[in-house]
Write a protein that holds these residues in place. Structure first.
Motif, PDB file in Angstrom:
ATOM      1  N   TRP A 202     113.784  12.225  22.451  1.00  0.00           N
ATOM      2  CA  TRP A 202     114.613  12.022  21.258  1.00  0.00           C
ATOM      3  C   TRP A 202     115.996  11.373  21.908  1.00  0.00           C
ATOM      4  O   TRP A 202     116.529  10.707  21.175  1.00  0.00           O
ATOM      5  N   VAL A 203     116.369  11.785  23.350  1.00  0.00           N
ATOM      6  CA  VAL A 203     117.456  11.253  23.572  1.00  0.00           C
ATOM      7  C   VAL A 203     117.577   9.682  24.024  1.00  0.00           C
ATOM      8  O   VAL A 203     118.478   9.036  23.337  1.00  0.00           O
ATOM      9  N   MET A 204     116.494   9.199  24.162  1.00  0.00           N
ATOM     10  CA  MET A 204     115.939   7.744  24.362  1.00  0.00           C
ATOM     11  C   MET A 204     116.017   6.817  22.830  1.00  0.00           C
ATOM     12  O   MET A 204     116.721   5.908  22.626  1.00  0.00           O
ATOM     13  N   ALA A 205     115.500   7.740  21.963  1.00  0.00           N
ATOM     14  CA  ALA A 205     115.471   7.365  20.538  1.00  0.00           C
ATOM     15  C   ALA A 205     116.828   6.937  20.200  1.00  0.00           C
ATOM     16  O   ALA A 205     116.875   6.322  19.084  1.00  0.00           O
ATOM     17  N   CYS A 206     117.700   7.984  20.494  1.00  0.00           N
ATOM     18  CA  CYS A 206     119.097   7.828  19.966  1.00  0.00           C
ATOM     19  C   CYS A 206     120.005   7.123  20.880  1.00  0.00           C
ATOM     20  O   CYS A 206     121.213   7.015  20.578  1.00  0.00           O
ATOM     21  N   THR A 207     119.629   6.551  21.619  1.00  0.00           N
ATOM     22  CA  THR A 207     120.252   5.499  22.700  1.00  0.00           C
ATOM     23  C   THR A 207     120.171   4.067  22.455  1.00  0.00           C
ATOM     24  O   THR A 207     118.801   3.480  22.375  1.00  0.00           O
ATOM     25  N   GLY A 208     121.209   3.317  22.098  1.00  0.00           N
ATOM     26  CA  GLY A 208     121.100   1.925  22.114  1.00  0.00           C
ATOM     27  C   GLY A 208     121.424   1.226  23.495  1.00  0.00           C
ATOM     28  O   GLY A 208     120.828   1.463  24.495  1.00  0.00           O
ATOM     29  N   ARG A 209     122.404   0.440  23.369  1.00  0.00           N
ATOM     30  CA  ARG A 209     122.764  -0.542  24.556  1.00  0.00           C
ATOM     31  C   ARG A 209     123.780   0.240  25.608  1.00  0.00           C
ATOM     32  O   ARG A 209     124.099  -0.586  26.469  1.00  0.00           O
ATOM     33  N   TYR A 210     124.368   1.544  25.175  1.00  0.00           N
ATOM     34  CA  TYR A 210     125.214   1.931  25.903  1.00  0.00           C
ATOM     35  C   TYR A 210     124.510   3.238  26.890  1.00  0.00           C
ATOM     36  O   TYR A 210     123.570   3.591  26.622  1.00  0.00           O
ATOM     37  N   ARG A 211     125.197   3.627  27.917  1.00  0.00           N
ATOM     38  CA  ARG A 211     124.915   4.836  28.573  1.00  0.00           C
ATOM     39  C   ARG A 211     124.492   5.998  28.123  1.00  0.00           C
ATOM     40  O   ARG A 211     123.440   6.666  27.986  1.00  0.00           O
ATOM     41  N   LEU A 212     125.375   6.429  26.965  1.00  0.00           N
ATOM     42  CA  LEU A 212     125.166   7.661  26.030  1.00  0.00           C
ATOM     43  C   LEU A 212     124.606   7.482  24.955  1.00  0.00           C
ATOM     44  O   LEU A 212     124.645   6.376  24.289  1.00  0.00           O
ATOM     45  N   PRO A 213     123.900   8.584  24.186  1.00  0.00           N
ATOM     46  CA  PRO A 213     123.393   8.242  22.727  1.00  0.00           C
ATOM     47  C   PRO A 213     124.525   8.041  21.997  1.00  0.00           C
ATOM     48  O   PRO A 213     125.558   8.174  22.084  1.00  0.00           O
ATOM     49  N   GLN A 214     124.100   7.212  20.735  1.00  0.00           N
ATOM     50  CA  GLN A 214     124.832   6.923  19.751  1.00  0.00           C
ATOM     51  C   GLN A 214     125.504   8.269  19.096  1.00  0.00           C
ATOM     52  O   GLN A 214     126.771   8.163  18.637  1.00  0.00           O
ATOM     53  N   THR A 215     124.742   9.349  19.079  1.00  0.00           N
ATOM     54  CA  THR A 215     125.457  10.624  18.633  1.00  0.00           C
ATOM     55  C   THR A 215     126.560  11.104  19.362  1.00  0.00           C
ATOM     56  O   THR A 215     127.650  11.325  18.949  1.00  0.00           O
ATOM     57  N   THR A 216     126.334  10.974  20.642  1.00  0.00           N
ATOM     58  CA  THR A 216     127.195  11.276  21.555  1.00  0.00           C
ATOM     59  C   THR A 216     128.461  10.655  21.506  1.00  0.00           C
ATOM     60  O   THR A 216     129.734  11.307  21.581  1.00  0.00           O
ATOM     61  N   ARG A 217     128.359   9.284  21.357  1.00  0.00           N
ATOM     62  CA  ARG A 217     129.489   8.296  21.419  1.00  0.00           C
ATOM     63  C   ARG A 217     130.511   8.675  20.136  1.00  0.00           C
ATOM     64  O   ARG A 217     131.580   8.483  20.064  1.00  0.00           O
ATOM     65  N   ALA A 218     129.559   8.889  19.201  1.00  0.00           N
ATOM     66  CA  ALA A 218     130.348   8.983  17.694  1.00  0.00           C
ATOM     67  C   ALA A 218     130.870  10.238  17.779  1.00  0.00           C
ATOM     68  O   ALA A 218     132.245  10.391  17.250  1.00  0.00           O
TER      69      ALA A 218
END
Length: 227
Positions: A202-218
Motif C-alpha cells: 500500500w505504501v508503494m502504491a501511494c508513492t510517486g517519484r518522491y521518497r515519501l508517499p503522496q498521502t504523507t506529503r499532502a
C-alpha cells in the motif's frame, strides 16, 4: 461531517495524565492491534500528520484524503488543540491524537485507509501512533516513519520497492523500504488491520517519484502551512 461514532472511536478509554499511566495503557491496548489483512475496497486513502506551531503549545493535525488509485486530492481537514501531555519519546501519540481525532471527525466521510506519519508496531511497546489511532478508530492504519525508533536491519538494496525486515528482540516489527532509488529508506510498520507485506504494498502504491508517499506529503504540507 464524520462523527466519532461513525468512525468507531472507542469511548471507553480514559486519557492518561502521566507518562506512567500512558505506558500502562499502551501495554494494555497493544493486544488489540490486528496484524492480519482485514481491509475492504480502498477508494479514499488519507495521510495523517501533526505539526506544532506556536512554540509547541498547539498541536495542528492534518488529514489529507486522496482518491485511489489516481491519488488526486479530494478532501482535507485540520484541527488545532492545545497540547495537554508532556513530550516523552515513545509517548508522542498522547500529545497528537486528540487533534488527529478532531480532524478525522471533520471529514465529510471516512477514509478507507490511513497512512500515519509515525510508527506502528516499530515501537518499544509495539504501540506507536499508527497502532493507537487504528485501535481507537477501528480503521486500517499504516505507520510510515522517516527515521527509526527501535530495531536493527540489514542494508536495503538500492532498488525501488526493495525492503528488508526491521527486527527487535527476535521479532519482525516493520520493513525498511527503499521507496526511491538513491534516497534514504523509510520505515513502514503495521498500524492496524493489515499484514506487513500488504502495508508495504500500500505504501508503494501511494508513492510517486518522491521518497515519501503522496498521502504523507499532502498531510505534511497542510500541517506545516501558515495558519
Amino acid at each position: 461531517m464524520v462523527s466519532e461514532d461513525s468512525i468507531g472511536i472507542a469511548t471507553d478509554l480514559s486519557w492518561p495524565q502521566t507518562p506512567a499511566q500512558a505506558i500502562a495503557l499502551q501495554r494494555e491496548l497493544a493486544g488489540r492491534v490486528l496484524r492480519v489483512d482485514d481491509i475492504g475496497p480502498v477508494r479514499r486513502v488519507a495521510g495523517v500528520d501533526v505539526g506544532f506551531p506556536g512554540g509547541g503549545q498547539i498541536a495542528r493535525a492534518a488529514v489529507a484524503v486522496l482518491s485511489f488509485p489516481d491519488l488526486r486530492p479530494v478532501e482535507q481537514a485540520l484541527a488545532e488543540l492545545p497540547v495537554a501531555f508532556p513530550y516523552v519519546p515513545g509517548l508522542l501519540s498522547f500529545r497528537e491524537l486528540p487533534a488527529v481525532l478532531a480532524a478525522l471527525a471533520g471529514l465529510a466521510q471516512p477514509a478507507d485507509l490511513l497512512l500515519v506519519d509515525g510508527q506502528g508496531l516499530a515501537h518499544p511497546r509495539r504501540f506507536g501512533i499508527a497502532c493507537h489511532l487504528g485501535v481507537l478508530t477501528g480503521l486500517p492504519c499504516i505507520g510510515v516513519a522517516k527515521t527509526r525508533l527501535v530495531g536493527a536491519h540489514d542494508p536495503v538494496p538500492d532498488r525501488r520497492g526493495a525492503w528488508v525486515p526491521l527486527h527487535d528482540r527476535g521479532e519482525v516489527i516493520g520493513a525498511v523500504l527503499r521507496s526511491r532509488v538513491g534516497v534514504t529508506p523509510i520505515y513502514v510498520s503495521v498500524g492496524h488491520r493489515l499484514s506487513l507485506e500488504r502495508a508495504v504494498e500500500w505504501v508503494m502504491a501511494c508513492t510517486g517519484r518522491y521518497r515519501l508517499p503522496q498521502t504523507t506529503r499532502a498531510a505534511h504540507a497542510l500541517a506545516s502551512a501558515d495558519a
